[in-house]
Scaffold this motif. Structure first.
Motif, PDB file in Angstrom:
ATOM      1  N   GLU A   1      33.220  37.603  38.029  1.00 48.15           N
ATOM      2  CA  GLU A   1      33.152  39.002  37.603  1.00 48.15           C
ATOM      3  C   GLU A   1      33.860  39.909  38.602  1.00 48.15           C
ATOM      4  N   ARG A   2      33.695  39.643  39.900  1.00 49.08           N
ATOM      5  CA  ARG A   2      34.352  40.460  40.922  1.00 49.08           C
ATOM      6  C   ARG A   2      35.871  40.281  40.854  1.00 49.08           C
TER       7      ARG A   2
ATOM      8  N   ARG B   1      37.233  42.303  37.964  1.00 49.29           N
ATOM      9  CA  ARG B   1      37.273  43.736  38.291  1.00 49.29           C
ATOM     10  C   ARG B   1      38.441  44.056  39.223  1.00 49.29           C
ATOM     11  N   GLN B   2      38.685  43.188  40.197  1.00 51.41           N
ATOM     12  CA  GLN B   2      39.789  43.432  41.123  1.00 51.41           C
ATOM     13  C   GLN B   2      41.136  43.376  40.420  1.00 51.41           C
TER      14      GLN B   2
ATOM     15  N   ASP C   1      41.629  44.052  37.274  1.00 54.13           N
ATOM     16  CA  ASP C   1      41.689  45.248  36.452  1.00 54.13           C
ATOM     17  C   ASP C   1      42.075  46.474  37.284  1.00 54.13           C
ATOM     18  N   ASP C   2      41.600  46.540  38.518  1.00 55.20           N
ATOM     19  CA  ASP C   2      41.946  47.674  39.387  1.00 55.20           C
ATOM     20  C   ASP C   2      43.429  47.686  39.755  1.00 55.20           C
TER      21      ASP C   2
END
Length: 351
Positions: free
Chosen positions: A168-169, A172-173, A175-176
């Motif tokens: 999940e992390r 997110r990274q 996506d950033d």
């Protein structure tokens, strides 16, 4: 920095990345395998997490279960399959000799081709017998690549474990890092690629294991010699359209004619096993498990497996299907953009 210059640099980085994949394909094999396992198991971990289980505990339990299944298969199934494959390679010359006698006795009109046929079959049989052990060893070496089998078996589950733990992390990274202006489109494409890969890979792997179990069990019940090896092979390569059924069917029918000649019932049962397997795969397993939304044409899939396999060996075959699915999504997106453009006709999607 101007956008065209940025694109140039990103293009160079992409070429360098592909070159590294080509040079280090075998070294990267355990890491790519670990990523594939993590991708395959992540939905199960997410479901367990949604039911209140801590992610670390869910990952640990699932990995322990997966390793247990692999170890059990390695102890109970793989040695028997390898043993039967070696026996088949040693028996192949006798089988081909009997086939030659069968053709000569029942088709006398081709007597003028007898000498050529005898030489060809003899050469094939001797090559299979002489190279059978080398072929089995080559398959094992291709799995481990440049690293030893022990390193492969250790690194792969470790990579899968940590990727599952931080999945999940990592998402997110990534996506950033997306460019904000194009982030919605890129997310949409990523979602379609994920759906395409998940629908095919997760579904087809399940179908392959079901077919392998079915073919091996059914041929074993008939009493076909080498039935376990033929059934497992036919099932596991069924992800390549038609190849699994054709190869398995030809081997099984050939062995059946050699073993059961004069017993049409057993030969008919061998034919029935593969006929029912095709009905099961095409009408029940694939529509229900894989689904109809994948849209991977069989010819495109065959080309991808052949091309990436030739370039990167076993690693290329491992990534061929995900890349084929991804390229298919991007091509469909590009065609859609073209049909909505003025180049196609007034931006209406119609000529």
């Amino acid at each position: 920095m101007p956008i065209d210059q940025q694109l140039r640099y990103w293009g160079i980085a992409g070429v360098v990345f592909i070159a590294l994949l080509w040079v280090m394909g075998d070294v990267l094999l355990p890491f790519i395998t670990g990523m594939a396992i993590a991708y395959f198991l992540n939905p199960v971990v997410t479901k367990l997490q949604n039911r209140g289980m801590p992610r670390a505990l869910a990952v640990s339990a699932l990995m322990a279960l997966a390793i247990g299944v692999v170890v059990l298969a390695g102890v109970l199934v793989i040695p028997a399959v390898v043993s039967q494959a070696v026996q088949f390679s040693e028996t192949a010359p006798d089988l081909l000799a009997r086939l030659q006698e069968f053709l000569s006795a029942r088709f006398p009109d081709i007597a003028q081709l007898e000498e050529t046929l005898r030489n060809s079959l003899s050469s094939i049989g001797e090559a299979i017998r002489d190279r059978g052990a080398a072929l089995a060893q080559g398959v094992l070496r291709s799995v481990s690549g440049l690293v030893s089998a022990l390193v492969f078996m250790v690194v792969t589950p470790v990579v899968a474990f940590y990727l599952l733990l931080d999945w999940e992390r990592l998402v997110r990274q990534i996506d950033d890092l997306l460019p904000r202006q194009h982030a919605p489109v890129l997310r949409h494409l990523a979602g379609e690629i994920d759906a395409s890969i998940a629908g095919f890979v997760r579904g087809q792997v399940t179908v392959c294991f079901i077919l392998a179990a079915y073919y091996a069990t059914a041929l074993g019940q008939i009493g076909l010699q080498f039935g376990l090896a033929i059934g497992v092979t036919a099932g596991l390569i069924s992800f390549i359209p038609y190849i699994g059924a054709i190869l398995g069917g030809v081997l099984a029918i050939g062995v059946g004619l050699w073993q059961f000649w004069g017993s049409p019932l057993e030969i008919g049962l061998v034919l029935a096993v593969f006929a029912f397997g095709q009905v099961l795969e095409g009408n029940i397993l694939v529509p229900r498990i894989v689904g109809n939304s994948v849209r991977l044409h069989p010819v495109w899939l065959l080309f991808a497996v052949s091309a990436f396999g030739a370039l990167l060996g076993f690693t290329g075959m491992l990534i061929a299907v995900p890349l084929a699915a991804s390229i298919g999504v991007l091509v469909r997106f590009g065609v859609g953009q073209y049909m909505d453009s003025k180049l196609y006709g007034k931006g209406s999607g119609k000529p």
